[in-house]
Design an enzyme around this catalytic site. Structure first.
Site, PDB file in Angstrom:
ATOM      1  N   LYS A 292       0.804  -1.042  -0.284  1.00 52.31           N
ATOM      2  CA  LYS A 292      -0.012  -0.463   0.301  1.00 52.31           C
ATOM      3  C   LYS A 292       0.684   1.528   0.269  1.00 52.31           C
ATOM      4  CE  LYS A 292      -4.242  -2.181   2.036  1.00 52.31           C
ATOM      5  NZ  LYS A 292      -5.670  -1.651   2.593  1.00 52.31           N
TER       6      LYS A 292
ATOM      7  N   LYS B 103      -5.278 -10.379  -5.649  1.00 58.45           N
ATOM      8  CA  LYS B 103      -6.589 -10.855  -5.166  1.00 58.45           C
ATOM      9  C   LYS B 103      -7.605  -9.597  -5.495  1.00 58.45           C
ATOM     10  CE  LYS B 103      -6.345  -7.695  -1.136  1.00 58.45           C
ATOM     11  NZ  LYS B 103      -6.851  -7.262  -0.064  1.00 58.45           N
TER      12      LYS B 103
ATOM     13  N   LYS C 176     -10.499  -3.873  -3.869  1.00 56.85           N
ATOM     14  CA  LYS C 176     -11.023  -1.694  -4.118  1.00 56.85           C
ATOM     15  C   LYS C 176     -10.348  -1.583  -5.434  1.00 56.85           C
ATOM     16  CE  LYS C 176     -11.204  -0.628   0.031  1.00 56.85           C
ATOM     17  NZ  LYS C 176     -10.985  -2.152   1.521  1.00 56.85           N
TER      18      LYS C 176
END
Ligand code: AQP
Length: 331
Positions: A112, A195, A198
């Site tokens: 991230k 995976k 969003k």
């Protein structure tokens, strides 16, 4: 009853199939024989930049979807994380027991923060897994239903609990990750090596609240593999395997049963049938979510009661922690 806790971030206008099959389906099932605590983790949601009105709306939409999926407020405490201040309070104590190197090894942070860049990456994103440990340990949870991607965070939680217990005396229950055998990792429809998430382009992610036409289109456009046979082969045919896994998780059939069912038929048939299975499963969830959001009074009542119940458990844990680390009683 054994205790279970899990949380989900209000960071999208809808949950997706990965969230549902990896985690939320288990939330619903575990209520039958567990003392369950489920929270919408809004403190986690601000680890990346948020718009206040959007966060408020998404927190309600998230709670509505959880109820619509079958979280039963008569059996489970459903609450919003920021309504229970003990989460942030225990989070701080645990941060002071976490090594910098230890936190630096978390792969979700590495992924991230790479996407955010150095200026966009907050310290909160770095300490996110420690707050997650506090979420779990406050409730002395034995099981934590999550997807495969959360395994490393659960290990950190266990390490922190063990460290605290060794240093200050038995205080925390050691939790275990409860990861479903079938759909622990739902893959992105466009990039079946990643995976479903969003944060990837929307075409690969089936949202629970998507219009049925949009869902059918996303499934129709899913990347499949070379060859024609509808058989599961995670290494050679990740795309087709993913579609079969989603079908099995929603229809209750096994993957071998589905392989037999689709024998002699092609990918097109699989996609067509899967679109029906998905949209049929989601229709009642969408209807109930809309109903709960049309008048949010019931939702707000449920969340207030859930927070009160959560504090009954969280407050004594935090009091014990404050005492053991040596904070002077407030009087
Ligand atoms: N693809 C997935 N397969 C199985 N389980 C999944 N989960 C998420 N994606 C998958 C599980 O959903 C729960 C909620 O997780 P969250 O609130 O932390 O959401 P997330 O992991 O941030 O969801 P995304 O879409 O993956 O967001 P980004 O892209 O921001 O990282 C967890 O139990 C998780 O395991």
């Amino acid at each position: 009853l054994p205790r279970v806790l899990s949380g989900i971030q209000p960071t999208a206008d809808s949950f997706h199939l990965g969230n549902y099959l990896g985690a939320l389906k288990q939330w619903v099932a575990l209520q039958d024989d567990h003392d369950a605590f489920y929270c919408v983790v809004d403190l986690h949601a601000i680890t990346v930049e948020q718009d206040p009105a959007t966060l408020r709306r998404r927190t309600l939409v998230s709670a509505a979807q959880l109820l619509a999926l079958g979280v039963d407020p008569d059996r489970s405490a459903l609450f919003v994380q920021s309504h229970v201040p003990e989460h942030a309070q225990l989070g701080w104590v645990l941060q002071c027991m976490t090594g910098f190197g230890e936190a630096s090894r978390m792969t979700q942070f590495k992924d991230k923060s790479q996407r955010q860049g150095t200026t966009g990456t907050s310290v909160g994103l770095f300490t996110y897994p420690v707050l997650q440990a506090a979420d779990i340990l406050l409730y002395q949870a034995q099981r934590v239903p999550v997807g495969e991607d959360q395994r490393q965070h659960l290990e950190l939680t266990r390490d922190l609990a063990t460290r605290f217990n060794n240093r200050f005396g038995p205080t925390f229950t050691l939790p275990e990750a409860y990861i479903p055998p079938g759909a622990a990792k739902v893959l992105d429809l466009q990039m079946p090596d990643k995976k479903m998430s969003k944060s990837l382009p929307p075409a690969g992610c089936v949202n629970l609240l998507d219009d049925p036409k949009v869902t059918a289109k996303k499934i129709r456009s899913a990347v499949t593999d070379t060859g024609r046979e509808v058989v599961a082969d995670p290494a050679g045919k990740p795309g087709v395997t993913n579609l079969l896994t989603i079908h099995a998780a929603l229809s209750g059939q096994t993957v071998p049963q589905l392989e037999e069912h689709f024998a002699g038929r092609g990918y097109g048939d699989l996609k067509k049938e899967l679109a029906e299975v998905v949209t049929d499963a989601l229709a009642p969830v969408q209807a109930r979510t809309a109903e709960l959001l049309a008048d949010t009074a019931e939702l707000e009542r449920v969340l207030a009661a859930g927070a009160a119940r959560a504090r009954e458990v969280a407050a004594p844990t935090l009091a014990a922690v404050y005492d053991r680390v040596g904070f002077l009683p407030a009087g």
